[in-house]
Design a protein around this motif. Structure first.
Motif, PDB file in Angstrom:
ATOM      1  N   GLY A  54       0.813  -1.213   0.000  1.00 55.87           N
ATOM      2  CA  GLY A  54       0.000   0.000   0.000  1.00 55.87           C
ATOM      3  C   GLY A  54       0.843   1.259   0.000  1.00 55.87           C
ATOM      4  O   GLY A  54       0.545   2.228  -0.714  1.00 55.87           O
ATOM      5  N   GLN A  55       1.911   1.265   0.804  1.00 51.74           N
ATOM      6  CA  GLN A  55       2.784   2.439   0.865  1.00 51.74           C
ATOM      7  C   GLN A  55       3.485   2.675  -0.473  1.00 51.74           C
ATOM      8  O   GLN A  55       3.580   3.819  -0.934  1.00 51.74           O
ATOM      9  CB  GLN A  55       3.815   2.269   1.983  1.00 51.74           C
ATOM     10  CG  GLN A  55       3.221   2.350   3.375  1.00 51.74           C
ATOM     11  CD  GLN A  55       4.193   1.897   4.451  1.00 51.74           C
ATOM     12  OE1 GLN A  55       5.037   1.008   4.226  1.00 51.74           O
ATOM     13  NE2 GLN A  55       4.085   2.495   5.631  1.00 51.74           N
ATOM     14  N   LEU A  56       3.992   1.606  -1.072  1.00 51.25           N
ATOM     15  CA  LEU A  56       4.637   1.754  -2.381  1.00 51.25           C
ATOM     16  C   LEU A  56       3.618   2.222  -3.415  1.00 51.25           C
ATOM     17  O   LEU A  56       3.909   3.104  -4.227  1.00 51.25           O
ATOM     18  CB  LEU A  56       5.289   0.445  -2.838  1.00 51.25           C
ATOM     19  CG  LEU A  56       5.943   0.476  -4.221  1.00 51.25           C
ATOM     20  CD1 LEU A  56       7.009   1.566  -4.315  1.00 51.25           C
ATOM     21  CD2 LEU A  56       6.533  -0.898  -4.557  1.00 51.25           C
ATOM     22  N   GLY A  57       2.431   1.661  -3.354  1.00 54.43           N
ATOM     23  CA  GLY A  57       1.376   2.091  -4.267  1.00 54.43           C
ATOM     24  C   GLY A  57       1.101   3.573  -4.163  1.00 54.43           C
ATOM     25  O   GLY A  57       0.990   4.273  -5.182  1.00 54.43           O
ATOM     26  N   LYS A  58       0.999   4.091  -2.939  1.00 53.58           N
ATOM     27  CA  LYS A  58       0.739   5.524  -2.744  1.00 53.58           C
ATOM     28  C   LYS A  58       1.893   6.370  -3.281  1.00 53.58           C
ATOM     29  O   LYS A  58       1.665   7.427  -3.868  1.00 53.58           O
ATOM     30  CB  LYS A  58       0.522   5.836  -1.267  1.00 53.58           C
ATOM     31  CG  LYS A  58      -0.851   5.440  -0.782  1.00 53.58           C
ATOM     32  CD  LYS A  58      -1.061   5.801   0.663  1.00 53.58           C
ATOM     33  CE  LYS A  58      -2.444   5.295   1.109  1.00 53.58           C
ATOM     34  NZ  LYS A  58      -2.683   5.557   2.520  1.00 53.58           N
ATOM     35  N   LEU A  59       3.124   5.894  -3.087  1.00 51.00           N
ATOM     36  CA  LEU A  59       4.292   6.630  -3.581  1.00 51.00           C
ATOM     37  C   LEU A  59       4.260   6.814  -5.094  1.00 51.00           C
ATOM     38  O   LEU A  59       4.725   7.836  -5.608  1.00 51.00           O
ATOM     39  CB  LEU A  59       5.589   5.919  -3.197  1.00 51.00           C
ATOM     40  CG  LEU A  59       6.122   6.139  -1.801  1.00 51.00           C
ATOM     41  CD1 LEU A  59       7.324   5.234  -1.547  1.00 51.00           C
ATOM     42  CD2 LEU A  59       6.522   7.593  -1.596  1.00 51.00           C
ATOM     43  N   ILE A  60       3.732   5.826  -5.792  1.00 54.61           N
ATOM     44  CA  ILE A  60       3.755   5.896  -7.256  1.00 54.61           C
ATOM     45  C   ILE A  60       2.387   6.163  -7.856  1.00 54.61           C
ATOM     46  O   ILE A  60       2.221   6.153  -9.072  1.00 54.61           O
ATOM     47  CB  ILE A  60       4.377   4.628  -7.878  1.00 54.61           C
ATOM     48  CG1 ILE A  60       3.558   3.390  -7.570  1.00 54.61           C
ATOM     49  CG2 ILE A  60       5.806   4.458  -7.408  1.00 54.61           C
ATOM     50  CD1 ILE A  60       3.994   2.170  -8.342  1.00 54.61           C
ATOM     51  N   GLY A  61       1.412   6.409  -6.998  1.00 61.87           N
ATOM     52  CA  GLY A  61       0.086   6.777  -7.482  1.00 61.87           C
ATOM     53  C   GLY A  61      -0.752   5.617  -7.977  1.00 61.87           C
ATOM     54  O   GLY A  61      -1.464   5.744  -8.966  1.00 61.87           O
ATOM     55  N   THR A  62      -0.662   4.490  -7.286  1.00 64.27           N
ATOM     56  CA  THR A  62      -1.478   3.335  -7.642  1.00 64.27           C
ATOM     57  C   THR A  62      -1.946   2.644  -6.365  1.00 64.27           C
ATOM     58  O   THR A  62      -1.834   3.210  -5.285  1.00 64.27           O
ATOM     59  CB  THR A  62      -0.719   2.383  -8.597  1.00 64.27           C
ATOM     60  OG1 THR A  62      -1.631   1.433  -9.137  1.00 64.27           O
ATOM     61  CG2 THR A  62       0.429   1.671  -7.919  1.00 64.27           C
ATOM     62  N   THR A  63      -2.463   1.451  -6.489  1.00 67.04           N
ATOM     63  CA  THR A  63      -3.017   0.749  -5.328  1.00 67.04           C
ATOM     64  C   THR A  63      -2.150  -0.441  -4.929  1.00 67.04           C
ATOM     65  O   THR A  63      -1.304  -0.907  -5.703  1.00 67.04           O
ATOM     66  CB  THR A  63      -4.421   0.223  -5.652  1.00 67.04           C
ATOM     67  OG1 THR A  63      -4.318  -0.739  -6.706  1.00 67.04           O
ATOM     68  CG2 THR A  63      -5.350   1.348  -6.069  1.00 67.04           C
ATOM     69  N   ALA A  64      -2.409  -0.943  -3.726  1.00 65.98           N
ATOM     70  CA  ALA A  64      -1.698  -2.127  -3.242  1.00 65.98           C
ATOM     71  C   ALA A  64      -1.971  -3.326  -4.141  1.00 65.98           C
ATOM     72  O   ALA A  64      -1.074  -4.149  -4.359  1.00 65.98           O
ATOM     73  CB  ALA A  64      -2.124  -2.436  -1.807  1.00 65.98           C
ATOM     74  N   SER A  65      -3.172  -3.423  -4.695  1.00 67.23           N
ATOM     75  CA  SER A  65      -3.482  -4.573  -5.543  1.00 67.23           C
ATOM     76  C   SER A  65      -2.649  -4.566  -6.828  1.00 67.23           C
ATOM     77  O   SER A  65      -2.260  -5.629  -7.324  1.00 67.23           O
ATOM     78  CB  SER A  65      -4.974  -4.640  -5.868  1.00 67.23           C
ATOM     79  OG  SER A  65      -5.378  -3.520  -6.601  1.00 67.23           O
ATOM     80  N   VAL A  66      -2.339  -3.382  -7.340  1.00 65.28           N
ATOM     81  CA  VAL A  66      -1.469  -3.307  -8.519  1.00 65.28           C
ATOM     82  C   VAL A  66      -0.062  -3.776  -8.153  1.00 65.28           C
ATOM     83  O   VAL A  66       0.561  -4.543  -8.891  1.00 65.28           O
ATOM     84  CB  VAL A  66      -1.439  -1.873  -9.102  1.00 65.28           C
ATOM     85  CG1 VAL A  66      -0.354  -1.724 -10.154  1.00 65.28           C
ATOM     86  CG2 VAL A  66      -2.802  -1.519  -9.675  1.00 65.28           C
ATOM     87  N   LEU A  83       7.318   0.234 -14.208  1.00 64.29           N
ATOM     88  CA  LEU A  83       8.574  -0.177 -13.598  1.00 64.29           C
ATOM     89  C   LEU A  83       9.478   1.039 -13.344  1.00 64.29           C
ATOM     90  O   LEU A  83      10.165   1.097 -12.326  1.00 64.29           O
ATOM     91  CB  LEU A  83       9.285  -1.208 -14.483  1.00 64.29           C
ATOM     92  CG  LEU A  83       8.532  -2.526 -14.662  1.00 64.29           C
ATOM     93  CD1 LEU A  83       9.279  -3.430 -15.637  1.00 64.29           C
ATOM     94  CD2 LEU A  83       8.313  -3.229 -13.336  1.00 64.29           C
ATOM     95  N   THR A  84       9.425   2.015 -14.224  1.00 64.05           N
ATOM     96  CA  THR A  84      10.191   3.246 -14.024  1.00 64.05           C
ATOM     97  C   THR A  84       9.673   4.020 -12.821  1.00 64.05           C
ATOM     98  O   THR A  84      10.457   4.534 -12.020  1.00 64.05           O
ATOM     99  CB  THR A  84      10.122   4.122 -15.296  1.00 64.05           C
ATOM    100  OG1 THR A  84      10.665   3.386 -16.396  1.00 64.05           O
ATOM    101  CG2 THR A  84      10.910   5.414 -15.120  1.00 64.05           C
ATOM    102  N   ARG A  85       8.352   4.077 -12.657  1.00 63.07           N
ATOM    103  CA  ARG A  85       7.767   4.741 -11.482  1.00 63.07           C
ATOM    104  C   ARG A  85       8.204   4.053 -10.205  1.00 63.07           C
ATOM    105  O   ARG A  85       8.515   4.710  -9.200  1.00 63.07           O
ATOM    106  CB  ARG A  85       6.239   4.779 -11.604  1.00 63.07           C
ATOM    107  CG  ARG A  85       5.768   5.767 -12.648  1.00 63.07           C
ATOM    108  CD  ARG A  85       4.312   5.618 -13.034  1.00 63.07           C
ATOM    109  NE  ARG A  85       3.379   5.618 -11.923  1.00 63.07           N
ATOM    110  CZ  ARG A  85       2.108   5.263 -12.047  1.00 63.07           C
ATOM    111  NH1 ARG A  85       1.626   4.869 -13.214  1.00 63.07           N
ATOM    112  NH2 ARG A  85       1.307   5.288 -11.004  1.00 63.07           N
ATOM    113  N   ILE A  86       8.218   2.734 -10.213  1.00 64.16           N
ATOM    114  CA  ILE A  86       8.625   1.972  -9.016  1.00 64.16           C
ATOM    115  C   ILE A  86      10.109   2.236  -8.733  1.00 64.16           C
ATOM    116  O   ILE A  86      10.499   2.473  -7.593  1.00 64.16           O
ATOM    117  CB  ILE A  86       8.361   0.478  -9.209  1.00 64.16           C
ATOM    118  CG1 ILE A  86       6.846   0.219  -9.200  1.00 64.16           C
ATOM    119  CG2 ILE A  86       9.048  -0.346  -8.124  1.00 64.16           C
ATOM    120  CD1 ILE A  86       6.457  -1.172  -9.606  1.00 64.16           C
ATOM    121  N   ALA A  87      10.931   2.199  -9.759  1.00 59.08           N
ATOM    122  CA  ALA A  87      12.364   2.437  -9.577  1.00 59.08           C
ATOM    123  C   ALA A  87      12.632   3.831  -9.024  1.00 59.08           C
ATOM    124  O   ALA A  87      13.496   4.017  -8.173  1.00 59.08           O
ATOM    125  CB  ALA A  87      13.102   2.240 -10.903  1.00 59.08           C
TER     126      ALA A  87
END
Length: 89
Positions: A54-66, A83-87
């Motif tokens: 969930g925290q990573l999702g919020k950082l990149i503007g998506t959801t925990a399920s993604v 993948l670029t957003r996550i990186a």
């Protein structure tokens, strides 16, 4: 045609039966391996950063399920943009 040496190695038997001489199957195997590497890397980096999905999702503007789907090696929707957003996060 030379006769193959008999083997009891299960991995070798599976390779011979399902992949040897089948370039399309070998390509599918390599794609599956690449998906596994990506999924494991996302999970490892997220854990290293101490983030929940969930925290990573919020950082990149998506959801925990993604994020959950991205960490699943069977998921085939890895996009370079995601993948670029996550990186970056």
């Amino acid at each position: 045609m030379a006769k193959r040496k008999p083997t009891t190695d299960a991995v070798e038997i599976i390779h011979r039966h399902f992949f040897e001489g089948k370039p399309e199957r070998l390509a599918e195997l390599e794609e599956a391996r690449a998906n596994d590497v990506v999924a494991r890397k996302i999970l490892a980096l997220r854990n290293e950063a101490g983030l929940t999905q969930g925290q990573l999702g919020k950082l990149i503007g998506t959801t925990a399920s993604v994020i959950c789907r991205l960490e699943d090696a069977d998921y085939e929707g890895h996009s370079l943009a995601m993948l670029t957003r996550i990186a970056t996060a």
